[in-house]
Design a protein around this motif. Structure first.
Motif, PDB file in Angstrom:
ATOM      1  N   ALA A  48       0.046   0.784  -3.727  1.00 13.26           N
ATOM      2  CA  ALA A  48      -1.350   0.554  -3.351  1.00 13.26           C
ATOM      3  C   ALA A  48      -1.437  -0.319  -2.105  1.00 13.26           C
ATOM      4  O   ALA A  48      -2.234  -0.058  -1.196  1.00 13.26           O
ATOM      5  N   ALA A  49      -0.598  -1.350  -2.038  1.00 16.48           N
ATOM      6  CA  ALA A  49      -0.621  -2.263  -0.892  1.00 16.48           C
ATOM      7  C   ALA A  49      -0.120  -1.586   0.378  1.00 16.48           C
ATOM      8  O   ALA A  49      -0.705  -1.745   1.457  1.00 16.48           O
ATOM      9  N   VAL A  50       0.957  -0.827   0.262  1.00 15.15           N
ATOM     10  CA  VAL A  50       1.511  -0.111   1.416  1.00 15.15           C
ATOM     11  C   VAL A  50       0.505   0.918   1.936  1.00 15.15           C
ATOM     12  O   VAL A  50       0.262   1.031   3.146  1.00 15.15           O
ATOM     13  N   THR A  51      -0.086   1.662   1.028  1.00 10.96           N
ATOM     14  CA  THR A  51      -1.051   2.703   1.412  1.00 10.96           C
ATOM     15  C   THR A  51      -2.256   2.101   2.120  1.00 10.96           C
ATOM     16  O   THR A  51      -2.776   2.664   3.099  1.00 10.96           O
ATOM     17  N   ALA A  52      -2.720   0.954   1.638  1.00  7.11           N
ATOM     18  CA  ALA A  52      -3.922   0.339   2.197  1.00  7.11           C
ATOM     19  C   ALA A  52      -3.694  -0.307   3.556  1.00  7.11           C
ATOM     20  O   ALA A  52      -4.611  -0.387   4.378  1.00  7.11           O
TER      21      ALA A  52
ATOM     22  N   ILE B   9       2.815  -9.552   0.215  1.00  9.20           N
ATOM     23  CA  ILE B   9       3.094  -9.758  -1.203  1.00  9.20           C
ATOM     24  C   ILE B   9       1.924  -9.178  -1.986  1.00  9.20           C
ATOM     25  O   ILE B   9       0.796  -9.670  -1.887  1.00  9.20           O
ATOM     26  N   ALA B  10       2.193  -8.141  -2.754  1.00  8.67           N
ATOM     27  CA  ALA B  10       1.132  -7.398  -3.427  1.00  8.67           C
ATOM     28  C   ALA B  10       0.744  -8.086  -4.732  1.00  8.67           C
ATOM     29  O   ALA B  10       0.966  -7.567  -5.830  1.00  8.67           O
ATOM     30  N   THR B  11       0.167  -9.287  -4.611  1.00 11.78           N
ATOM     31  CA  THR B  11      -0.307 -10.008  -5.780  1.00 11.78           C
ATOM     32  C   THR B  11      -1.578 -10.764  -5.429  1.00 11.78           C
ATOM     33  O   THR B  11      -1.773 -11.164  -4.279  1.00 11.78           O
ATOM     34  N   HIS B  12      -2.439 -10.947  -6.437  1.00 13.52           N
ATOM     35  CA  HIS B  12      -3.616 -11.804  -6.304  1.00 13.52           C
ATOM     36  C   HIS B  12      -3.406 -13.106  -7.077  1.00 13.52           C
ATOM     37  O   HIS B  12      -4.317 -13.914  -7.180  1.00 13.52           O
ATOM     38  N   ASN B  13      -2.209 -13.287  -7.609  1.00 11.36           N
ATOM     39  CA  ASN B  13      -1.874 -14.483  -8.379  1.00 11.36           C
ATOM     40  C   ASN B  13      -1.412 -15.568  -7.415  1.00 11.36           C
ATOM     41  O   ASN B  13      -0.354 -15.458  -6.789  1.00 11.36           O
ATOM     42  N   ALA B  14      -2.218 -16.626  -7.284  1.00 10.30           N
ATOM     43  CA  ALA B  14      -1.914 -17.685  -6.315  1.00 10.30           C
ATOM     44  C   ALA B  14      -0.597 -18.376  -6.627  1.00 10.30           C
ATOM     45  O   ALA B  14       0.142 -18.764  -5.717  1.00 10.30           O
TER      46      ALA B  14
ATOM     47  N   MET C 279      -5.584 -10.164   2.595  1.00  7.44           N
ATOM     48  CA  MET C 279      -5.795  -8.900   3.286  1.00  7.44           C
ATOM     49  C   MET C 279      -7.039  -8.173   2.761  1.00  7.44           C
ATOM     50  O   MET C 279      -7.355  -7.078   3.206  1.00  7.44           O
ATOM     51  N   GLY C 280      -7.713  -8.765   1.791  1.00 10.80           N
ATOM     52  CA  GLY C 280      -8.917  -8.161   1.242  1.00 10.80           C
ATOM     53  C   GLY C 280      -8.654  -6.946   0.366  1.00 10.80           C
ATOM     54  O   GLY C 280      -9.531  -6.086   0.211  1.00 10.80           O
ATOM     55  N   LEU C 281      -7.465  -6.881  -0.218  1.00 12.03           N
ATOM     56  CA  LEU C 281      -7.118  -5.725  -1.040  1.00 12.03           C
ATOM     57  C   LEU C 281      -7.614  -5.888  -2.470  1.00 12.03           C
ATOM     58  O   LEU C 281      -7.641  -6.996  -3.007  1.00 12.03           O
ATOM     59  N   GLY C 282      -7.978  -4.788  -3.087  1.00 14.06           N
ATOM     60  CA  GLY C 282      -8.339  -4.810  -4.498  1.00 14.06           C
ATOM     61  C   GLY C 282      -7.088  -4.801  -5.359  1.00 14.06           C
ATOM     62  O   GLY C 282      -5.969  -4.658  -4.866  1.00 14.06           O
TER      63      GLY C 282
END
Length: 202
Positions: free
Chosen positions: A61-65, A11-16, A39-42
């Motif tokens: 961005a998430a898929v690429t990383a 899930i490409a979010t940093h929102n808890a 996952m430590g993603l920015g």
């Protein structure tokens, strides 16, 4: 429509709050959910002026990383008397330079409604756009809309974001007063996820 056949989804979010909602909606289907922060993603810069464009930026961005399939969410509240604002800039209205201040954002929303002397009910919609992207770049888009109205003062301490000032159509309490279970039965995100489950997970 492409079917999702893996059992792990990033899930490409940093929102808890969003992550918790996604976990509650997807894990009963046997899908392991992992968040971008875990996952430590920015966080990529969102440069588009629409929900789909920004959701694609986050998913790509998430898929690429990671090389994992990713599900991104771009969502917000659109207030009719404010010509759809804050819309795609919903989170931006809460930015302070030291994190997000949603009480401030809710106050701004109400102040702007007062400034234009918007008549009651002050109708609005919560909108959610999901982009499910595979490592080869293919994606599927799913949208959910929850109509309702902006109310004041804020009510409830549940949920996140603008939930305490949003009363869904047909309800007599705000999203901020609903339990997670109640909200997940009707939210804009739940509606978008339902379309995704029917389309790519059926």
């Amino acid at each position: 429509m492409r079917k999702f056949t893996q059992n792990k989804l990033l899930i490409a979010t940093h929102n808890a709050g969003k992550l918790a909602e996604m976990r509650a909606l997807l894990e009963p289907r046997g899908i392991e959910v992992v968040g971008a922060a875990e996952m430590g993603l920015g966080e990529p810069v969102e440069t588009e002026d629409n929900f789909i464009g920004n959701a694609r930026i986050k998913a790509r961005a998430a898929v690429t990383a990671t090389g994992l399939p990713a599900l991104s969410d771009d969502s917000g509240i659109s207030v009719d008397a404010l010509n759809g604002a804050p819309g795609v800039y919903t989170a931006d209205w809460a930015e302070t330079g030291n994190g997000r201040d949603f009480p401030m954002a809710m106050q701004r929303t109400w102040d702007e409604l007062e400034a234009v002397n918007a008549p009651a009910p002050r109708t609005a919609q919560f909108r959610c756009t999901l982009v499910l992207m595979w490592p080869d770049g293919h994606d599927e888009v799913f949208e959910g809309v929850l109509p309702g109205q902006v109310v004041w003062p804020p009510r409830g301490t549940e949920g996140h974001g603008y939930d305490p000032i949003f009363m869904p159509e047909g309800a007599d309490i705000t999203l901020g007063e609903m339990s997670a279970e109640q909200k997940n039965r009707l939210s804009h995100r739940a509606r978008a996820v339902a379309k995704m489950l029917e389309g790519s997970f059926a």
